[in-house]
Design a protein around this motif. Structure first.
Motif, PDB file in Angstrom:
ATOM      1  N   ALA A  82       0.834  -1.205   0.000  1.00  0.00           N
ATOM      2  CA  ALA A  82       0.000   0.000   0.000  1.00  0.00           C
ATOM      3  C   ALA A  82       0.873   1.260   0.000  1.00  0.00           C
ATOM      4  CB  ALA A  82      -0.941  -0.002   1.195  1.00  0.00           C
ATOM      5  N   ILE A  83       1.946   1.242   0.760  1.00  0.00           N
ATOM      6  CA  ILE A  83       2.877   2.377   0.764  1.00  0.00           C
ATOM      7  C   ILE A  83       3.477   2.564  -0.627  1.00  0.00           C
ATOM      8  CG2 ILE A  83       5.121   3.162   1.637  1.00  0.00           C
ATOM      9  CD1 ILE A  83       4.292   1.930   4.367  1.00  0.00           C
ATOM     10  N   GLY A  84       3.808   1.460  -1.293  1.00  0.00           N
ATOM     11  CA  GLY A  84       4.312   1.544  -2.677  1.00  0.00           C
ATOM     12  C   GLY A  84       3.307   2.194  -3.605  1.00  0.00           C
ATOM     13  N   HIS A  85       2.031   1.868  -3.419  1.00  0.00           N
ATOM     14  CA  HIS A  85       0.993   2.483  -4.254  1.00  0.00           C
ATOM     15  C   HIS A  85       0.861   3.976  -3.968  1.00  0.00           C
ATOM     16  CE1 HIS A  85      -0.594  -0.906  -6.425  1.00  0.00           C
ATOM     17  NE2 HIS A  85      -0.655  -1.623  -5.315  1.00  0.00           N
ATOM     18  N   LEU A 106      -4.501   4.626  -6.559  1.00  0.00           N
ATOM     19  CA  LEU A 106      -5.342   4.763  -5.371  1.00  0.00           C
ATOM     20  C   LEU A 106      -6.432   3.703  -5.343  1.00  0.00           C
ATOM     21  CD1 LEU A 106      -5.616   8.652  -5.207  1.00  0.00           C
ATOM     22  CD2 LEU A 106      -4.090   7.145  -3.914  1.00  0.00           C
ATOM     23  N   LYS A 107      -6.900   3.289  -6.518  1.00  0.00           N
ATOM     24  CA  LYS A 107      -7.897   2.228  -6.612  1.00  0.00           C
ATOM     25  C   LYS A 107      -7.328   0.881  -6.164  1.00  0.00           C
ATOM     26  CE  LYS A 107      -9.097   0.286 -10.591  1.00  0.00           C
ATOM     27  NZ  LYS A 107      -9.658   0.065 -11.938  1.00  0.00           N
ATOM     28  N   LEU A 108      -6.031   0.703  -6.310  1.00  0.00           N
ATOM     29  CA  LEU A 108      -5.383  -0.551  -5.938  1.00  0.00           C
ATOM     30  C   LEU A 108      -5.055  -0.647  -4.442  1.00  0.00           C
ATOM     31  CD1 LEU A 108      -3.052  -1.084  -8.991  1.00  0.00           C
ATOM     32  CD2 LEU A 108      -4.567  -2.802  -8.033  1.00  0.00           C
ATOM     33  N   VAL A 111      -7.372  -3.113  -2.314  1.00  0.00           N
ATOM     34  CA  VAL A 111      -7.144  -4.530  -2.618  1.00  0.00           C
ATOM     35  C   VAL A 111      -5.731  -4.956  -2.218  1.00  0.00           C
ATOM     36  CG1 VAL A 111      -6.367  -4.354  -5.022  1.00  0.00           C
ATOM     37  CG2 VAL A 111      -7.674  -6.314  -4.306  1.00  0.00           C
ATOM     38  N   SER A 112      -4.787  -4.033  -2.156  1.00  0.00           N
ATOM     39  CA  SER A 112      -3.454  -4.398  -1.680  1.00  0.00           C
ATOM     40  C   SER A 112      -3.457  -4.631  -0.173  1.00  0.00           C
ATOM     41  CB  SER A 112      -2.427  -3.324  -2.046  1.00  0.00           C
ATOM     42  OG  SER A 112      -2.608  -2.166  -1.271  1.00  0.00           O
ATOM     43  N   LEU A 113      -4.358  -3.973   0.527  1.00  0.00           N
ATOM     44  CA  LEU A 113      -4.457  -4.186   1.973  1.00  0.00           C
ATOM     45  C   LEU A 113      -5.320  -5.389   2.333  1.00  0.00           C
ATOM     46  CD1 LEU A 113      -4.845  -0.513   3.216  1.00  0.00           C
ATOM     47  CD2 LEU A 113      -2.894  -2.025   3.581  1.00  0.00           C
ATOM     48  N   PHE A 114      -6.396  -5.618   1.595  1.00  0.00           N
ATOM     49  CA  PHE A 114      -7.349  -6.687   1.922  1.00  0.00           C
ATOM     50  C   PHE A 114      -7.669  -7.516   0.676  1.00  0.00           C
ATOM     51  CE2 PHE A 114      -8.366  -2.926   4.555  1.00  0.00           C
ATOM     52  CZ  PHE A 114      -7.914  -3.420   5.772  1.00  0.00           C
TER      53      PHE A 114
END
Length: 129
Positions: A82-85, A106-108, A111-114
């Motif tokens: 998420a930090i990478g995003h 930001l949309k990703l 889904v990167s977290l959950f």
């Protein structure tokens, strides 16, 4: 237009983000207990390579197991992805042409977290299709 956005996305950030997901997936496969997380990481990694024209929807029947798995995922890999995003979104939003790419980043983040309990479908097969 989707093709152009996907190619620009791939060149200016999608490849590096996907490599991060694939690295997280390999790490999860090495730890054996987290193999389901590895499959989720690879699934999202492919989505991170070519995001335009696809969307994330809730998987029917995902329950408490997915929720518990998501908590473990956030601790192991999710927060770093998420930090990478966020960092990539900020870098892409600096230019006007990069704003759609920043919005895709930001949309990703959710889904990167959950990632567990979600599935990736083509945009034309969304909720109302």
């Amino acid at each position: 237009m989707r093709l152009i956005l996907n190619v620009v996305w791939l060149i200016f950030g999608g490849l590096w983000l996907a490599l991060g997901y694939f690295l997280a997936g390999i790490l999860c496969f090495i730890l054996i207990v987290t193999i389901p997380f590895g499959f989720a990481a690879f699934r999202i990694g492919v989505y991170a390579l070519w995001p335009f024209g696809q969307t994330v929807v809730d998987k029917p029947g995902a329950g408490a197991g997915a929720m518990i798995g998501n908590v473990i995922w956030v601790v192991l890999c999710g927060i770093w992805l998420a930090i990478g995003h966020v960092v990539t979104a900020i870098a892409m939003a600096v230019t006007i042409i990069g704003i759609p790419l920043a919005l895709a980043n930001l949309k990703l983040i959710p889904v990167s977290l959950f990632p567990l309990g979600k599935e990736i479908v083509p945009t034309n097969q969304g909720v109302f299709a």
